[in-house]
Design an enzyme around this catalytic site. Sequence first.
Site, PDB file in Angstrom:
ATOM      1  N   ASP A  50       3.102   3.253  65.199  1.00 60.22           N
ATOM      2  CA  ASP A  50       3.800   3.729  63.998  1.00 60.22           C
ATOM      3  C   ASP A  50       2.796   4.645  63.316  1.00 60.22           C
ATOM      4  O   ASP A  50       2.001   4.218  62.490  1.00 60.22           O
ATOM      5  CB  ASP A  50       4.184   2.546  63.103  1.00 60.22           C
ATOM      6  N   TRP A 104       1.438   8.776  61.939  1.00 63.39           N
ATOM      7  CA  TRP A 104       1.817  10.035  61.297  1.00 63.39           C
ATOM      8  C   TRP A 104       0.608  10.953  61.283  1.00 63.39           C
ATOM      9  O   TRP A 104      -0.534  10.509  61.431  1.00 63.39           O
ATOM     10  CB  TRP A 104       2.308   9.781  59.869  1.00 63.39           C
ATOM     11  N   SER A 132       6.298   3.017  55.892  1.00 64.30           N
ATOM     12  CA  SER A 132       6.396   1.748  56.612  1.00 64.30           C
ATOM     13  C   SER A 132       6.496   0.638  55.577  1.00 64.30           C
ATOM     14  O   SER A 132       5.674   0.563  54.664  1.00 64.30           O
ATOM     15  CB  SER A 132       5.151   1.540  57.482  1.00 64.30           C
ATOM     16  N   CYS A 187      -1.054   1.404  63.645  1.00 67.68           N
ATOM     17  CA  CYS A 187      -0.365   2.114  62.564  1.00 67.68           C
ATOM     18  C   CYS A 187      -1.374   2.931  61.760  1.00 67.68           C
ATOM     19  O   CYS A 187      -2.449   2.442  61.409  1.00 67.68           O
ATOM     20  CB  CYS A 187       0.347   1.118  61.647  1.00 67.68           C
TER      21      CYS A 187
END
Length: 660
Positions: A657, A659, A439, A612
């Site tokens: 966003d 992971w 990002s 995020c």
Amino acid sequence: MLRCEEPLFTNLDIFLFSLIVGLLIYWFLSRKKTEETIPEFKRLTPRETSFIEKMKKTNRNMVVFYGSQTGTAEEFCGRLSKDAQRYGMRGMSADPEEYDMSELPRLAEIDNSLAVFCMATYGEGDPTDNAQDFYDWMQENDEDLKGVNFAVFGLGNKTYEHFNAMGKYTDKRLEELGGKRIYDLGMGDDDGNLEEDFVSWKEQFWPAVCEHFGVEATGDDTSIRQYELVVPTDINMNKVYTGEMGRLKSFETQKPPFDAKNPYLATVAVNRQLNQSGDRHLMHLELDTSGSKIRYDSGDHVAVYPVNDVSIVNRIGQILDADLDTVISLNNLDEESNKKHPFPCPTTYRTALTHYLDITNPPRTNVLFELAQYATDPKDQDTLRKMASASPEGKGLYQSWVLDAQRNILAVLEDMPSLHPTIDHLCELLPRLQARYYSIASSGKVYPTMVSICAVVVEFQTSTGRTFKGVATNWLKNKVVVTDNGHKATVPMYVRKSQFRLPFKASNPVVMIGPGTGIAPFMGFLQERGWMKEQGKDVGETILYFGCRRRNEDFLYQQELEEFEKAGVLTQLNVAFSRDQEGKVYVQHLLKKNKEHLWKLIHTDNAHLYICGDARNMARDVQNTFYDIAEEVGGLTHTQAVAYIKKLMTKGRYSLDVWS
């Protein structure tokens, strides 16, 4: 009165004619030069759009399409098409982006035909880039797929909201259009063991294929080579790939636009450690993109192409007694295939192992199966084949010996001394080294020619006593701004667009939740909100929830954040220091503390929420906290709270966003 006739050609006509002729000559010469300098030029010519005609021409009856973002679905697709000949079928793998998918109904023209789809889900339930057109076709068309046999294997991750959305949609839609499902939808979970899920699915898939088409498995388990080794005798080193992703010499003569096949060599302008102490290395890099015409927005991702550890490359060469500087080409034995080589060729073994192949992650089961033939010790052969099987014992052994122990291909070779494969076959089997995405930690409006990265270096001890080092983060860590010989360090990169965007109206409040390196996109958001403020725009409340271990250890961007707060750009800075007190405190605890104010922002003031970071725990815990807030302050039932947050997501007011 005499009338003067106009000349047949004016000066302007002559000029334009000369210009067109000159451009045509230039185009012809440059095309000729391109053909001479790009070995893979054949792949750059207008693509073949009819997969049906290609199947008929090459006598194939099975096509395996892949929707792949990181290469795994493409790899699974290749394995299925390669296995086909063991089960009485003749397969080909295909990228849906390269073919006219509206021809799918014509598959019924081929006897005993089958279409298999390996579909990865990307982002928030989206199709991968190469499957976008196919997805649009499925949505917009009502073609009759009667007589079309199909099967689908989806690749997803259970920590994400829309687990395997593309696999599920493809399977459902093909049936709705009249297609015949010959085996159940397979769903791989990358948060668990994707490889095991795929192996288990295909172990049942192939018998279903045999039964449906009345064919028999050949029982032949011998290795099937897909590429042949060619060692050129007359080598022009100017035509040898040295790490380029697409066009030969593209790193020497950079030409926009820059993308996955044509990355830009950005210079490293800044590389500094962010944390003051602790056992981790958190870093901030700035990549200079001046002159590249690369544009980005806050929330976009930067993709970087890393380089493997030289010591691992050298050790593999040493174990295999290989001259790593030999120039080679691996050529597809299927001359009709669009994929002529597994990686850019010709090149050297050293370049392939350094730039093109994944030698750090644990090898998949198909690699172990193919390598087994090279083990001189029967016990090693049996062990490798067992780990590649679908038996419970084999799966358990693969999980413990390969995955849990984080054995990469070098560790496998070291721990099985009798295993001595040919280096060309090993290079054929290993998957491609993929770009890593980060990002972007800056704003394109404030820093149009500088792309920032915030990352933590991955390094840990494995159960075998080895040190596992993340490829990209360790490579980036060692990128000094200016090298010893005075050259500037460079990073091959490109920008990938994202849906993670600030609200269109600057007056909308924003709530950003990003512990650890999850703060990255919010540094860009804050820079942009500050820039808007300077433009005289009415900027709404800007609230940040950040989390780290200790104030004096890893409070990332502390000085910058405090300056944003002082300037009034950051309305509220909330930091959870998880280990600075007896009981651990995380961002969700601070959210709960401010629940009344948060509910007002969300329910009354049209606030946008952004999360995020870690998908497995943090993002899920934060989402559950917002359910609680909706129930406790908004008076909703749990079912209503879940629906409320889902509606925010649909409206683009709850963005992730994340992971795993």
